[in-house]
Design a protein around this motif. Sequence first.
Motif, mmCIF file in Angstrom:
data_model
loop_
_atom_site.group_PDB
_atom_site.id
_atom_site.type_symbol
_atom_site.label_atom_id
_atom_site.label_comp_id
_atom_site.label_asym_id
_atom_site.label_seq_id
_atom_site.Cartn_x
_atom_site.Cartn_y
_atom_site.Cartn_z
ATOM 1 N N ALA A 18 0.841 -1.209 0.000
ATOM 2 C CA ALA A 18 0.000 0.000 0.000
ATOM 3 C C ALA A 18 0.875 1.258 0.000
ATOM 4 N N HIS A 19 1.974 1.212 0.764
ATOM 5 C CA HIS A 19 2.894 2.350 0.839
ATOM 6 C C HIS A 19 3.518 2.641 -0.532
ATOM 7 N N GLU A 20 4.042 1.603 -1.159
ATOM 8 C CA GLU A 20 4.709 1.810 -2.456
ATOM 9 C C GLU A 20 3.699 2.201 -3.531
ATOM 10 N N GLY A 65 1.226 4.146 -3.012
ATOM 11 C CA GLY A 65 1.070 5.596 -2.811
ATOM 12 C C GLY A 65 2.142 6.379 -3.553
ATOM 13 N N HIS A 66 3.399 5.918 -3.451
ATOM 14 C CA HIS A 66 4.487 6.558 -4.205
ATOM 15 C C HIS A 66 4.209 6.460 -5.711
ATOM 16 N N ALA A 67 3.782 5.276 -6.129
ATOM 17 C CA ALA A 67 3.609 5.009 -7.562
ATOM 18 C C ALA A 67 2.467 5.827 -8.164
ATOM 19 N N HIS A 117 6.715 13.216 -1.602
ATOM 20 C CA HIS A 117 6.529 11.841 -2.057
ATOM 21 C C HIS A 117 6.045 10.959 -0.919
ATOM 22 N N GLU A 118 6.734 11.109 0.215
ATOM 23 C CA GLU A 118 6.386 10.291 1.378
ATOM 24 C C GLU A 118 4.979 10.629 1.875
ATOM 25 N N SER A 119 4.540 11.856 1.670
ATOM 26 C CA SER A 119 3.186 12.224 2.120
ATOM 27 C C SER A 119 2.144 11.377 1.389
ATOM 28 N N GLN A 120 2.381 11.081 0.114
ATOM 29 C CA GLN A 120 1.416 10.309 -0.650
ATOM 30 C C GLN A 120 1.450 8.835 -0.244
ATOM 31 N N SER A 121 2.648 8.295 0.002
ATOM 32 C CA SER A 121 2.721 6.888 0.400
ATOM 33 C C SER A 121 2.114 6.686 1.782
ATOM 34 N N ARG A 122 2.370 7.620 2.695
ATOM 35 C CA ARG A 122 1.828 7.474 4.049
ATOM 36 C C ARG A 122 0.315 7.695 4.059
HETATM 37 ZN ZN ZN Z 1 8.274 5.710 1.282
#
Ligand code: ZN
Length: 506
Positions: A265-267, A269-271, A304-309
């Motif tokens: 799910a985290h990755e 979000g990045h993608a 970027h991390e905001s979207q994965s989280r």
């Molecule tokens: Zn990340």
Amino acid sequence: MTQQASLAALHERIAAVNDVLNATSLLTWDSRTMMPAGGAETRGQQIATLTRIARDLLLAPETEKALVEAERAVEGLAADAAERRMVEQTRYAVEHHRRVPASLIQERASLRTVAQAAWIEGRSKSDFSIFAPHLEKTVKLSRSYANCIGWTEHPYDAMVSIYEPGETAASLKALFSELRNGLLPILDAARSQPRPRSDFLFRDYPEEGQRAFGLTLAEKLGYDFKRGRLDTTVHPFEVSFTRNDVRITTRYNRNYLPASMFGTAHEVGHALYEQGVDPAYTRTTLATDLVGLYAVGGTSFGAHESQSRLWENHVVRSLTFWQRHFSDLQRHFPDQLGDVTAEEFYRAVTRVEPGFIRVEADELTYDFHIMLRAEIECALMDGSLPVSDLPEAWNAAIRRDLGLTVPNDAQGVLQDVHWSTGYIGSFPTYTIGNVMGAQVMETLRRQNPSLDPAIEAGNYAALADELRTKIWQHGRRFTREELLVRETGRGLDPAPYLAYLRGKYA
Ligand code: ZN
């Protein structure tokens, strides 16, 4: 030359830089998914060579000539016009790289190979003294690097600016102190609650079932498999080769179900961020980190991390998600999860349990791991903390914040790969991502009352549409802070994040 022709000449130069950087990323993806272990050393040389070629292309006289023409061509455009931003960011990157001598880059690259080997050995023997001399050299080279880039208040500012432009040692200190004060009472409240049952998470979960569920999960969230794929790795990551080929990876732990599921799910979000960048920005400065020499469409590490989280924690790690989808998971694992309810599953995957390891930390303790690392990096950079005192400083902070006694260096100061690869200054971006993700989510919920009902109904496209319009499509056109001000009306603000954690855990 016409304005069009001037810009076209610069685009052609930057497209070539982007192509080379994408080739570098492909070598990295391969090294972490497919490559036999024996290829490590030569692969490192291949990546270093390609990165140098990208930098040379950027600093070549032809690029300078095209850049000067393009600067004239965009003079009359609005300050935030895409073409103007491309030109200005290219200039910024060119000046950045001009200040750093090739010899220093070479020195950092050679140290990386030796330092990583020493870190692996030190960690396996749980002995910091094996890695310490290499970390000392890394800090020394990082200081030289910071001095080349330039800074006024603190040498750490220069390092942070590579990953999260706009943040400084001082701004981070203010953010962290507000977070620490807000987090501690929530953590206390969470720890005083009875521990939920979580035995079922550790049952036997064959990889095929985990992978099958991961694929449906990624698809549900909107990940486009026609422009992506899911592979297996040791340390999960996402990598893009333009918006049309954005790959994710995960790892399967047969005796711990959440690792692959929330990791995927985290990755995703990045993608989604990378797949959502405006197609017009493909192979341009607005989809290339020309300072970090990395082909990426997201505007900063923190953004970027905001979207994965956001996708991992606000969407998938939520009660409504499991009320809706737990039966799907049960279908994949009828024996393992037959005696579990959706609520029990949710309680188990949100249980709070302070531990030593950052990558295994729950939502409430994660930021303490980050703040500790940022404090240490800052003190290493200004010399107030000698490398030899690092384990002691580390262990004291873990005791202070989490009330735990670190048993050995492997579970303490030696756990992360970052410092052995020369990365100093990237840790704070994880916490910035947490804060930004909550701030964006809070605003979207407030602005769009139909969003939550849509999410509850399992329609995640509604959220993706909002994020695509407001964040993803812009690529690197706006800075993280500009995006926040445009979409939430203010800069980075920890209040929504603390309110979210309080609501979920206290
Ligand atoms: Zn990340």
